[in-house]
Design an enzyme around this catalytic site. Structure first.
Site, mmCIF file in Angstrom:
data_model
loop_
_atom_site.group_PDB
_atom_site.id
_atom_site.type_symbol
_atom_site.label_atom_id
_atom_site.label_comp_id
_atom_site.label_asym_id
_atom_site.label_seq_id
_atom_site.Cartn_x
_atom_site.Cartn_y
_atom_site.Cartn_z
ATOM 1 C CB CYS A 111 -0.956 -0.007 1.191
ATOM 2 S SG CYS A 111 -2.031 -1.445 1.204
ATOM 3 C CG HIS A 247 -3.011 3.487 2.373
ATOM 4 N ND1 HIS A 247 -3.709 3.114 1.244
ATOM 5 C CD2 HIS A 247 -2.949 2.374 3.149
ATOM 6 C CE1 HIS A 247 -4.044 1.846 1.341
ATOM 7 N NE2 HIS A 247 -3.602 1.370 2.486
ATOM 8 C CG ASN A 277 -6.587 -0.716 1.814
ATOM 9 O OD1 ASN A 277 -6.001 -0.326 0.803
ATOM 10 N ND2 ASN A 277 -5.956 -1.183 2.875
HETATM 11 N N1 COA Z 1 -17.629 -8.676 11.143
HETATM 12 C C1 COA Z 1 -18.013 -8.942 12.400
HETATM 13 N N2 COA Z 1 -17.146 -9.250 13.369
HETATM 14 C C2 COA Z 1 -15.844 -9.299 13.039
HETATM 15 C C3 COA Z 1 -15.384 -9.023 11.741
HETATM 16 C C4 COA Z 1 -16.337 -8.707 10.779
HETATM 17 N N3 COA Z 1 -16.008 -8.432 9.516
HETATM 18 N N4 COA Z 1 -14.045 -9.124 11.726
HETATM 19 C C5 COA Z 1 -13.662 -9.453 12.969
HETATM 20 N N5 COA Z 1 -14.746 -9.561 13.754
HETATM 21 C C6 COA Z 1 -14.791 -9.883 15.182
HETATM 22 C C7 COA Z 1 -13.585 -10.669 15.637
HETATM 23 O O1 COA Z 1 -13.752 -12.040 15.397
HETATM 24 C C8 COA Z 1 -13.544 -10.309 17.111
HETATM 25 O O2 COA Z 1 -14.488 -11.095 17.769
HETATM 26 P P1 COA Z 1 -14.172 -11.679 19.245
HETATM 27 O O3 COA Z 1 -14.012 -10.452 20.110
HETATM 28 O O4 COA Z 1 -15.399 -12.462 19.539
HETATM 29 O O5 COA Z 1 -12.926 -12.458 19.093
HETATM 30 C C9 COA Z 1 -14.049 -8.869 17.149
HETATM 31 O O6 COA Z 1 -14.764 -8.668 15.927
HETATM 32 C C10 COA Z 1 -12.948 -7.853 17.254
HETATM 33 O O7 COA Z 1 -11.952 -8.152 16.305
HETATM 34 P P2 COA Z 1 -10.650 -7.291 16.128
HETATM 35 O O8 COA Z 1 -9.791 -7.936 15.110
HETATM 36 O O9 COA Z 1 -10.103 -6.999 17.476
HETATM 37 O O10 COA Z 1 -11.272 -5.935 15.552
HETATM 38 P P3 COA Z 1 -10.607 -4.532 15.360
HETATM 39 O O11 COA Z 1 -11.330 -3.503 16.126
HETATM 40 O O12 COA Z 1 -9.106 -4.586 15.537
HETATM 41 O O13 COA Z 1 -10.897 -4.240 13.841
HETATM 42 C C11 COA Z 1 -9.767 -4.247 11.723
HETATM 43 C C12 COA Z 1 -10.352 -5.081 12.845
HETATM 44 C C13 COA Z 1 -9.192 -5.166 10.674
HETATM 45 C C14 COA Z 1 -10.881 -3.417 11.120
HETATM 46 C C15 COA Z 1 -8.673 -3.291 12.318
HETATM 47 O O14 COA Z 1 -7.798 -4.031 13.138
HETATM 48 C C16 COA Z 1 -7.884 -2.616 11.244
HETATM 49 O O15 COA Z 1 -8.413 -1.843 10.455
HETATM 50 N N6 COA Z 1 -6.553 -2.841 11.213
HETATM 51 C C17 COA Z 1 -5.715 -2.277 10.192
HETATM 52 C C18 COA Z 1 -5.841 -3.092 8.959
HETATM 53 C C19 COA Z 1 -5.320 -2.419 7.729
HETATM 54 O O16 COA Z 1 -5.434 -1.228 7.587
HETATM 55 N N7 COA Z 1 -4.760 -3.207 6.821
HETATM 56 C C20 COA Z 1 -4.268 -2.753 5.575
HETATM 57 C C21 COA Z 1 -2.979 -2.032 5.758
HETATM 58 S S1 COA Z 1 -2.422 -1.360 4.293
#
Ligand code: COA
Length: 320
Positions: A111, A247, A277
């Site tokens: 990215c 980004h 994204n």
């Molecule tokens: N829908 C519903 N629930 C979901 C889900 C979805 N799409 N994805 C994950 N969950 C659940 C998980 O299983 C977890 O459940 P649990 O508490 O029962 O285990 C809960 O939601 C929390 O998950 P978590 O991974 O802690 O969520 P988060 O707040 O960290 O959000 C992202 C996840 C991916 C949105 C966030 O971490 C993020 O944006 N990270 C950066 C990723 C990124 O930008 N990547 C590209 C870089 S270029």
């Protein structure tokens, strides 16, 4: 010397996929996706792949800049989803648009790819090697997304953005590039593994794997850090920055960066709600939208900053 953008263009995947559509294939909801990421929909491609979208964005950038493809001397395509190992995607763009006088190669930095490609373009221009360069960010991450993994599949969209750059007057250009390969494992996609006739292993393709929270923490720390570095290096004050074009990975990351920089949200344009994204394409697509909506004025100071797999990160400062 500095580098100026003289034309912008973009092209998105042909099909709108909403959060409700994704709730049909994985256990998720519009509420979860939009509150955690800011994303409401994304455009996925059903036909044109990375190079075709890149070529369309390139045509539009050349048209916008009044540049004939034969005038280009270099094409840089930032992508992590090229269709082939060779010919590279930039060569495919060259053939598609008829840029017969250009050298062409791809840049792989996930990215952060577009930011790295712009910095590469600047270096060629500053060295007097090339004059008119087409810089593209394009990805169709939907092809390397595991559509059964709700933690990643809700994030990505397909698209391409392009700019034509050339030497400009003045000296407003600053750049910061960084990489940390020791943390590469937090965001990966295996391109090819296996072996040869000696190992007896066949090729395997992989899907995106991500430790979302680690990537989140990395982004909210590194992006403000490299923005501050580039401002300091160029001795430019935050008040003088018109827009931070970041980004588009997650609205909460952009909010957190704005807070850390103590800058108002109006300076952080966003289109993540519509496109998700789009990896290397997100910055040039947003730039093209700002340009086409008349939101950029000559002399505006812009910061572009990206982060992603590698891990990689970078920021650049330039004047519109
Ligand atoms: N829908 C519903 N629930 C979901 C889900 C979805 N799409 N994805 C994950 N969950 C659940 C998980 O299983 C977890 O459940 P649990 O508490 O029962 O285990 C809960 O939601 C929390 O998950 P978590 O991974 O802690 O969520 P988060 O707040 O960290 O959000 C992202 C996840 C991916 C949105 C966030 O971490 C993020 O944006 N990270 C950066 C990723 C990124 O930008 N990547 C590209 C870089 S270029």
């Amino acid at each position: 010397m500095t580098m100026k953008i003289i034309g912008t263009g973009s092209c998105l995947g042909d099909r709108l996929v909403t959060n409700q559509d994704l709730a049909q294939i994985v256990e998720t909801s519009d509420e979860w996706i939009s509150s955690r990421t800011g994303i409401k929909g994304r455009r996925l491609t059903t036909g044109p792949g990375t190079s075709e979208m890149a070529a369309e964005a390139a045509r539009r950038a050349c048209e916008d800049g009044g540049v004939r493809p034969e005038e280009l001397d270099l094409i840089l395509l930032a992508t992590s989803t090229p269709e082939n190992h060779f010919p590279n995607g930039a060569c495919e763009v060259q053939a598609a648009i008829g840029a017969v006088n250009a050298a062409a190669f791809d840049i792989s930095a996930a990215c952060t790819g577009f930011v790295f490609a712009m910095q590469t373009a600047y270096s060629f221009i500053a060295a007097g090697i090339f004059q008119k360069i087409l810089v593209i960010g394009a990805d169709d991450l939907s092809k390397i997304t595991d559509w059964t993994d709700r933690k990643t599949c809700i994030l990505f969209g397909d698209g391409a953005g392009a700019v034509v750059v050339e030497k400009g007057e003045g000296d407003t250009f600053g750049q910061i590039m960084g990489s940390d390969g020791s943390r590469g494992h937090v965001l990966t996609c295996k391109a090819r593994s296996g072996g040869n006739f000696l190992t007896g292993k066949g090729p395997e393709m992989g899907y995106i794997h991500m430790d979302g929270q680690e990537v989140f923490k990395f982004a909210v720390k590194k992006v403000p850090e490299c923005v501050e570095q580039v401002l300091k290096r160029q001795q430019v004050q935050k008040e003088d920055i018109r827009y931070y074009i970041l980004h588009q990975a997650n609205e909460r990351i952009i909010d957190a960066v704005a807070k850390r920089l103590k800058e108002p949200m109006e300076k952080f344009p966003m289109d993540i709600q519509d496109h998700g994204n789009t990896s290397a394409a997100s910055i040039p697509i947003l730039l093209d939208e700002l340009n086409r909506h008349g939101r950029l004025a000559s002399g505006d100071k812009l910061i572009m900053a990206g982060f992603g797999g590698g891990l990689t990160w970078g920021a650049l400062l330039m004047e519109w």
